[in-house]
Design a protein around this motif. Structure first.
Motif, PDB file in Angstrom:
ATOM      1  N   LYS A  93      41.532 -69.329  73.731  1.00  0.00           N
ATOM      2  CA  LYS A  93      40.710 -68.177  74.085  1.00  0.00           C
ATOM      3  C   LYS A  93      39.784 -68.557  75.240  1.00  0.00           C
ATOM      4  O   LYS A  93      39.022 -69.530  75.138  1.00  0.00           O
ATOM      5  CB  LYS A  93      39.885 -67.710  72.883  1.00  0.00           C
ATOM      6  CG  LYS A  93      39.130 -66.400  73.133  1.00  0.00           C
ATOM      7  CD  LYS A  93      38.406 -65.938  71.883  1.00  0.00           C
ATOM      8  CE  LYS A  93      37.684 -64.618  72.120  1.00  0.00           C
ATOM      9  NZ  LYS A  93      36.934 -64.184  70.929  1.00  0.00           N
ATOM     10  N   CYS A  94      39.862 -67.795  76.321  1.00  0.00           N
ATOM     11  CA  CYS A  94      39.084 -68.100  77.525  1.00  0.00           C
ATOM     12  C   CYS A  94      38.109 -66.965  77.841  1.00  0.00           C
ATOM     13  O   CYS A  94      38.382 -65.794  77.591  1.00  0.00           O
ATOM     14  CB  CYS A  94      40.004 -68.294  78.726  1.00  0.00           C
ATOM     15  SG  CYS A  94      41.197 -69.633  78.572  1.00  0.00           S
TER      16      CYS A  94
ATOM     17  N   THR B 155      42.552 -61.553  78.894  1.00  0.00           N
ATOM     18  CA  THR B 155      41.448 -62.519  78.972  1.00  0.00           C
ATOM     19  C   THR B 155      40.161 -61.791  79.311  1.00  0.00           C
ATOM     20  O   THR B 155      40.137 -60.932  80.202  1.00  0.00           O
ATOM     21  CB  THR B 155      41.734 -63.591  80.044  1.00  0.00           C
ATOM     22  OG1 THR B 155      42.876 -64.358  79.661  1.00  0.00           O
ATOM     23  CG2 THR B 155      40.546 -64.531  80.216  1.00  0.00           C
TER      24      THR B 155
ATOM     25  N   TYR C  35      34.611 -69.363  72.380  1.00  0.00           N
ATOM     26  CA  TYR C  35      35.720 -69.533  73.320  1.00  0.00           C
ATOM     27  C   TYR C  35      36.145 -70.994  73.366  1.00  0.00           C
ATOM     28  O   TYR C  35      35.334 -71.909  73.155  1.00  0.00           O
ATOM     29  CB  TYR C  35      35.300 -69.082  74.726  1.00  0.00           C
ATOM     30  CG  TYR C  35      34.778 -67.661  74.770  1.00  0.00           C
ATOM     31  CD1 TYR C  35      35.646 -66.578  74.890  1.00  0.00           C
ATOM     32  CD2 TYR C  35      33.398 -67.407  74.684  1.00  0.00           C
ATOM     33  CE1 TYR C  35      35.173 -65.280  74.923  1.00  0.00           C
ATOM     34  CE2 TYR C  35      32.914 -66.103  74.721  1.00  0.00           C
ATOM     35  CZ  TYR C  35      33.802 -65.052  74.833  1.00  0.00           C
ATOM     36  OH  TYR C  35      33.330 -63.763  74.858  1.00  0.00           O
TER      37      TYR C  35
ATOM     38  N   ALA D  58      43.699 -69.587  83.067  1.00  0.00           N
ATOM     39  CA  ALA D  58      43.446 -68.689  81.938  1.00  0.00           C
ATOM     40  C   ALA D  58      44.754 -68.173  81.346  1.00  0.00           C
ATOM     41  O   ALA D  58      44.922 -68.117  80.116  1.00  0.00           O
ATOM     42  CB  ALA D  58      42.580 -67.515  82.393  1.00  0.00           C
TER      43      ALA D  58
ATOM     44  N   LYS E 110      46.001 -69.103  77.617  1.00  0.00           N
ATOM     45  CA  LYS E 110      46.245 -68.022  76.661  1.00  0.00           C
ATOM     46  C   LYS E 110      47.636 -68.149  76.044  1.00  0.00           C
ATOM     47  O   LYS E 110      47.824 -67.932  74.833  1.00  0.00           O
ATOM     48  CB  LYS E 110      46.071 -66.672  77.350  1.00  0.00           C
ATOM     49  CG  LYS E 110      46.261 -65.459  76.449  1.00  0.00           C
ATOM     50  CD  LYS E 110      45.918 -64.186  77.215  1.00  0.00           C
ATOM     51  CE  LYS E 110      46.208 -62.954  76.372  1.00  0.00           C
ATOM     52  NZ  LYS E 110      47.652 -62.719  76.208  1.00  0.00           N
TER      53      LYS E 110
END
Length: 367
Positions: free
Chosen positions: A26-27, A205, A2, A17, A21
Motif C-alpha cells: 500500500k503506497c 494508489t 502505508y 507505486a 501495488k
C-alpha cells in the motif's frame, strides 16, 4: 497506514507505486504540484494535449519498456523530425545529408565528409576538451556557427568553451538522408497524451496533491516505514554540502486562431540573440486537426531556487558535491532515492522507467 510513502508523482514514483501495488503493498504518493505526472503532465487546451513542461517524445530500443508503456496506453507513430531556423533559413535536424545539401549543395556522403574535413584540418583538435572543440571536430565550422553555438549557449547560459564535451556527444550526425532525430527502434506519443500513462500507473494508489514533503517532513516520515524520494537530493539533506546547480526553463504559451502555425511540432531557433530556443506546436504530436492551435516558446533560464530545476549541470564541481550526498543516501536503510533530481542526472523517459523497474526488482527481489 502505508507500506511506502512516495515523494513525487513523476514517472519514477508512479512506476514504483504500480509495481509495489502489484506486490500487495500500500503506497501513498504526495506531490507539491496541483497535478500528478511530474514533467510529462499534459493540459487539454482547445482539445489539444499540451506538454506543459516542454516537448516529451518517447523513444527506446528496449522492447520490454516499450511493451510496458503500451500496456497502459497505445502509442502513436510520431517520429521526431525537428527543423532549425537560423536567420530565416531552415535546416533539417539531426545533421544529415539533407542538412549538408541545404548548407553546401553536396549530394554524396563523400562530398559532405570532405567539406567537414577541410573546415577542421587546421584546427588541430585531437582530444576535444570542451563542447566547442567536440562540436567542431564532429561537424566543422559552418554547422557549429549556424546551428550549434548560439542554441547551446542559450540553453546552458554559458560560453561553449566552458561546457563539457560530453553534452554534444548525444547529438546525432548521419551521412544518410534521414531526418529521424532518434535512431531508436520504438518511438511515439501516447494517444490522448501522457496523462493516460500516468493515470494507468497510479490507478488504485492514493495521491495527495498540493502537499510539500518539506513542509512537515517528520509527519510524512511517520506515515510509512519506507520512503521513495524523487525530489532534490541536496534538499533532502538540508543542503549541508551546498546546493547543486541546474538550468531551468520558462514557457510562454499561446492559443492561436489558426489550424497550423509552423507545420512541425518542433522548430529550433539557433541564433544567440533570439531569446527562446524553440517553438513547440503541440497538436502535431498527435496529428491533430483541431481548428485552433497551441504554441509554446521555450525560454532557457537560470535556476534560482524558485523556478523548476530541469537540467542538472554535471560539471566537475557539481558532480563532486553530488557524490557527497550519494554517500549519505547509500547509508540509508529505509529511503530509496530515484529519478532525475534524486540521482542528479539527465534521464530520458525510457531511462527513468527502466531505472524504476530495476530498483523495484532489486528492492523486492522479484521480477
Amino acid at each position: 497506514m502505508y507500506d511506502y510513502l512516495i515523494v513525487g508523482s513523476g514517472l519514477f514514483g508512479a512506476v514504483f507505486a504500480y509495481e509495489a501495488k502489484k506486490r500487495g503493498k500500500k503506497c501513498l504518493i504526495i506531490d507539491k504540484r496541483d497535478h500528478a505526472g511530474g514533467n510529462v503532465y499534459c493540459e487539454s487546451v482547445e482539445g489539444i494535449n499540451v506538454h506543459k513542461y516542454g516537448a516529451h517524445i518517447f523513444h527506446t530500443n528496449d522492447k520490454r519498456i516499450w511493451d510496458y508503456v503500451n500496456s497502459f496506453v497505445e502509442f502513436n507513430r510520431y517520429t521526431n523530425t525537428p527543423v532549425a531556423n537560423y536567420k530565416g533559413e531552415l535546416y533539417n535536424l539531426p545533421f544529415n545529408m539533407n542538412t549538408f545539401y541545404q548548407l553546401w549543395k553536396v549530394k554524396t556522403p563523400a562530398e559532405a565528409k570532405a567539406v567537414i574535413a577541410d573546415q577542421i584540418k587546421d584546427l588541430n583538435i585531437t582530444d576535444p576538451q570542451n563542447l566547442e572543440e567536440q562540436a567542431l571536430s564532429l561537424v566543422g565550422t559552418d554547422i557549429y556557427e549556424k546551428l550549434i553555438k548560439g542554441y547551446t549557449e542559450k540553453q546552458w547560459g554559458r560560453d561553449a568553451k566552458d561546457l563539457p564535451a560530453f553534452i554534444i556527444k548525444r547529438l546525432p550526425v548521419r551521412f544518410t538522408y534521414d531526418n529521424n532525430y532518434f535512431n531508436d527502434t520504438y518511438q511515439g506519443i501516447p494517444n490522448g497524451g501522457y496523462n493516460k500513462l500516468t493515470e494507468g500507473l497510479l490507478e488504485g494508489t492514493e495521491v495527495r496533491l498540493n502537499e510539500n514533503y518539506f513542509d512537515n517532513k517528520e509527519y510524512y516520515n511517520s506515515l510509512a516505514p519506507q520512503i521513495v524520494f524523487t525530489g532534490k537530493i541536496d534538499q533532502y539533506y538540508d543542503y549541508q554540502f551546498g546546493k547543486l546547480q541546474y538550468r531551468s526553463l520558462r514557457f510562454d504559451q499561446q492559443t492561436l486562431d489558426t489550424d497550423n502555425y509552423q507545420g512541425s511540432a518542433l522548430v529550433n531557433y539557433t541564433e544567440r540573440d533570439i531569446p527562446y530556443t524553440r517553438i513547440i506546436e503541440h497538436k502535431h504530436f498527435e496529428f491533430g486537426t483541431q481548428p485552433k492551435t497551441v504554441i509554446t516558446h521555450e525560454h532557457p533560464a537560470e535556476w534560482d531556487g524558485s523556478n523548476e530545476p530541469f537540467y542538472p549541470i554535471n560539471d566537475q564541481l557539481n558532480n563532486e558535491t553530488y557524490k557527497k550526498y550519494k554517500e549519505l543516501a547509500d547509508q540509508e536503510q529505509n529511503v530509496i532515492f530515484g529519478g532525475r533530481l534524486a540521482e542528479y542526472r539527465y534521464y530520458d523517459m525510457h531511462q527513468i522507467i527502466g531505472s524504476a523497474l530495476k530498483k523495484v526488482e532489486t528492492h523486492f527481489g522479484t521480477k
